[in-house]
Design an enzyme around this catalytic site. Structure first.
Site, PDB file in Angstrom:
ATOM      1  N   ASP A 108      25.754 -19.724  22.948  1.00 14.00           N
ATOM      2  CA  ASP A 108      26.804 -19.406  23.823  1.00 14.00           C
ATOM      3  C   ASP A 108      27.079 -17.856  23.895  1.00 14.00           C
ATOM      4  O   ASP A 108      26.084 -17.191  24.217  1.00 14.00           O
ATOM      5  CB  ASP A 108      28.247 -20.282  23.483  1.00 14.00           C
ATOM      6  CG  ASP A 108      29.291 -20.038  24.793  1.00 14.00           C
ATOM      7  OD1 ASP A 108      29.199 -20.434  25.837  1.00 14.00           O
ATOM      8  OD2 ASP A 108      30.304 -19.253  24.058  1.00 14.00           O
ATOM      9  N   HIS A 120      26.676 -28.855  26.079  1.00 13.13           N
ATOM     10  CA  HIS A 120      26.602 -27.390  25.902  1.00 13.13           C
ATOM     11  C   HIS A 120      26.619 -27.190  24.239  1.00 13.13           C
ATOM     12  O   HIS A 120      26.208 -25.896  24.027  1.00 13.13           O
ATOM     13  CB  HIS A 120      27.841 -26.843  26.375  1.00 13.13           C
ATOM     14  CG  HIS A 120      28.072 -25.267  26.361  1.00 13.13           C
ATOM     15  ND1 HIS A 120      27.237 -24.379  26.740  1.00 13.13           N
ATOM     16  CD2 HIS A 120      28.900 -24.720  25.538  1.00 13.13           C
ATOM     17  CE1 HIS A 120      27.580 -23.019  26.402  1.00 13.13           C
ATOM     18  NE2 HIS A 120      28.679 -23.373  25.522  1.00 13.13           N
TER      19      HIS A 120
END
Length: 315
Positions: free
Chosen positions: A100, A293
Site C-alpha cells: 500500500d 487489498h
C-alpha cells in the site's frame, strides 16, 4: 522463533521495529492504516529461511515518534527513514518490500537510493511514475471532489472520523477492500458523509482476520491515532514537486510485484501495472486469485513463497 521489539534512533526520532532472525536484511514497510503487525505472518516465516527481517512502525504510526508538522511526512522523509534504519542496523543494503503506501516508500527508496537496495517488492501498489500534473488536480478531474484521497486532505476531518471508534474503524476498513469484501464502485465519499460510509460492517469476519487481530490494531493505534498516516496523503502534491528531478528516471534494482486479483487498485491501473520501461529489471508479477487489498495478511503462504523465490534470484 519469536518476534523481538526495540527502538532505533533515526533522523532524530525514535522508531519502533519488530524483528526476527539473522542474515541478509529484509525491510517490510507497512501501509495505511497499518503498522508492524501487518507483517506478522512474514516476520518469522522469512527469518526461518535465513534472513534478518525487520518491520518498522513508520513515522506517525503506532509506537514510533510522530512529528507535528504535515510537511514532516514527505516521501523524502520516508525514504530517509528507510535508509536511516539500515544505518542504525549497520547494514549497507537491504531488500525493501512495501505494501500500500509502504509500497510507494519501497519503490521510491529503490528510485532515489538504488545503491542501498538489493531488490524491491511492491505489494498491492505498483510503481506509479511521476505524473505530468499534481496528484490532487488529476484526482479532482478524474474522480470528483469526493474521492476519498481528497477527503483525507483536510487536517482534522478524517482524523476525527477514524478515531471516533477505532474498533469499528479497523473492522470496516480491513474487511471492505479485502477479497471477501463487497468490491463496490469508485471510492467517492458521499456529500455530508465520511470515509467509513464506503466500508460496510461485516456480518462476520473473514477467515484471515480475527477479533484478536482487530484488538491488536486498536491497541497499537490507541496513543498514535490516525493523523500521522493521513499526513502522508496530505503530501502528495508536495511529493510531486520534490521528485521533479527524477521525472522519467527508471527504477533499476531487481523488482517483484505482488497483487490480489480482487484488489481495488487494479480498477485504476493498466492491464500490465508495472511497465518494463520504468522498471526494467522486473523479475515477475504475481497475481493472487481471490485476494483483495491486504495482500500479505490475506494470502501469507503465497506471499512468503513468492518473496523467498525472489530473494533466491538475487544470489
Amino acid at each position: 522463533m519469536e518476534i523481538a521489539h526495540r527502538f532505533v534512533r533515526v533522523n532524530r526520532m525514535r522508531l519502533h521495529i519488530a524483528e526476527a532472525g539473522s542474515g541478509p536484511l529484509v525491510l517490510l514497510i507497512h501501509g495505511f492504516p497499518e503498522c508492524w503487525y501487518s507483517w506478522r505472518h512474514q516476520l518469522t516465516a522469512l527469518a526461518r529461511e535465513g534472513y534478518h527481517v525487520v518491520a518498522p512502525d513508520q513515522r506517525g504510526y503506532a509506537r514510533s515518534d510522530r512529528p507535528g508538522g504535515v510537511e514532516d511526512y514527505t516521501i523524502m522523509h520516508l525514504v530517509g527513514d528507510v535508509i536511516g534504519i539500515m544505518d542504525a542496523l549497520g547494514e549497507e543494503n537491504a531488500v525493501v518490500a512495501g505494501h500500500d503506501w509502504g509500497a510507494g516508500v519501497a519503490w521510491h527508496t529503490a528510485l532515489l537510493r538504488p545503491d542501498r537496495v538489493r531488490g524491491v517488492i511492491g505489494l498491492s501498489m505498483p510503481y506509479i511514475p511521476r505524473t505530468p500534473a499534481p496528484a490532487t488536480l488529476l484526482m479532482r478531474v478524474g474522480m470528483g471532489k469526493g474521492y476519498y484521497m481528497l477527503y483525507f486532505q483536510k487536517p482534522g476531518v478524517a482524523d476525527a472520523e477514524l478515531s471516533r471508534d477505532p474498533y469499528d474503524t479497523f473492522r470496516r476498513v480491513l474487511y471492505a477492500p479485502s477479497g471477501d469484501g463487497p468490491q463496490g464502485g469508485a471510492m467517492v465519499v458521499p456529500d455530508g458523509g465520511g470515509f467509513l460510509d464506503l466500508c460496510p460492517d461485516p456480518e462476520k469476519l473473514p477467515g484471515w482476520l480475527t477479533e484478536e487481530d482487530i484488538d491488536t490494531y486498536v491497541a497499537e493505534f490507541a496513543e498514535a491515532g490516525f493523523t500521522g498516516g493521513l499526513n502522508w496523503y496530505r503530501n502528495m502534491d508536495r511529493n510531486w514537486a520534490l521528485t521533479a528531478p527524477w521525472h522519467g528516471v527508471p527504477i533499476l534494482p531487481p523488482a517483484l510485484y505482488i497483487v490480489g486479483d480482487r484488489d481495488m487498485s487494479l480498477r485504476m491501473l493498466p492491464e500490465e501495472p508495472v511497465s518494463p520501461e520504468v522498471v526494467p529489471n522486473l523479475r515477475g508479477t504475481v497475481r493472487l486469485p481471490g485476494c483483495g487489498h491486504w495482500t500479505q495478511q490475506e494470502r501469507p503462504d503465497e506471499v512468503n513463497a513468492a518473496m523467498l523465490e525472489f530473494f533466491a534470484s538475487l544470489g
